[in-house]
Design a protein around this motif. Structure first.
Motif, mmCIF file in Angstrom:
data_model
loop_
_atom_site.group_PDB
_atom_site.id
_atom_site.type_symbol
_atom_site.label_atom_id
_atom_site.label_comp_id
_atom_site.label_asym_id
_atom_site.label_seq_id
_atom_site.Cartn_x
_atom_site.Cartn_y
_atom_site.Cartn_z
ATOM 1 N N GLU A 1 11.190 39.697 -17.230
ATOM 2 C CA GLU A 1 10.153 40.516 -17.861
ATOM 3 C C GLU A 1 9.031 40.771 -16.879
ATOM 4 O OE1 GLU A 1 7.041 40.562 -21.605
ATOM 5 O OE2 GLU A 1 8.567 39.015 -21.513
ATOM 6 N N GLY B 1 5.449 43.409 -16.951
ATOM 7 C CA GLY B 1 4.666 44.455 -17.596
ATOM 8 C C GLY B 1 5.139 44.840 -18.977
ATOM 9 N N GLY B 2 5.626 43.877 -19.749
ATOM 10 C CA GLY B 2 6.080 44.162 -21.104
ATOM 11 C C GLY B 2 7.475 44.738 -21.190
ATOM 12 N N SER C 1 11.467 44.140 -20.598
ATOM 13 C CA SER C 1 12.451 43.080 -20.430
ATOM 14 C C SER C 1 13.810 43.669 -20.082
ATOM 15 C CB SER C 1 12.598 42.271 -21.723
ATOM 16 O OG SER C 1 11.389 41.627 -22.034
#
Length: 70
Positions: free
Chosen positions: A59, A61-62, A64
């Motif tokens: 993951e 920066g948000g 995944s």
């Protein structure tokens, strides 16, 4: 969650970030990893050479991405 297949049994974290198009260059990988912005399986990973295998979730920066088996 996206899944990116790898050709071998494992891949280094820095290489996977580039393969998954999460970063542009190796220098970018070094920077985001050393700054603690990348996690593997929910744990912050600061080693660019950390080995990833199928099923691992990266993951940044948000976003995944799961490591997929060949």
């Amino acid at each position: 969650m996206d899944e990116i297949e790898i050709q071998d049994g494992s891949i280094r974290l820095g290489q996977f970030l580039k393969l998954a198009s999460l970063i542009d260059t190796g220098a970018d990988a070094k920077m985001v990893i050393s700054d603690g912005l990348v996690s593997v399986n929910g744990e912050v990973e600061t080693r660019r050479g950390a080995q990833l295998t199928a099923g691992d979730v990266v993951e940044i920066g948000g976003i995944s991405v799961r490591v997929g088996a060949p």
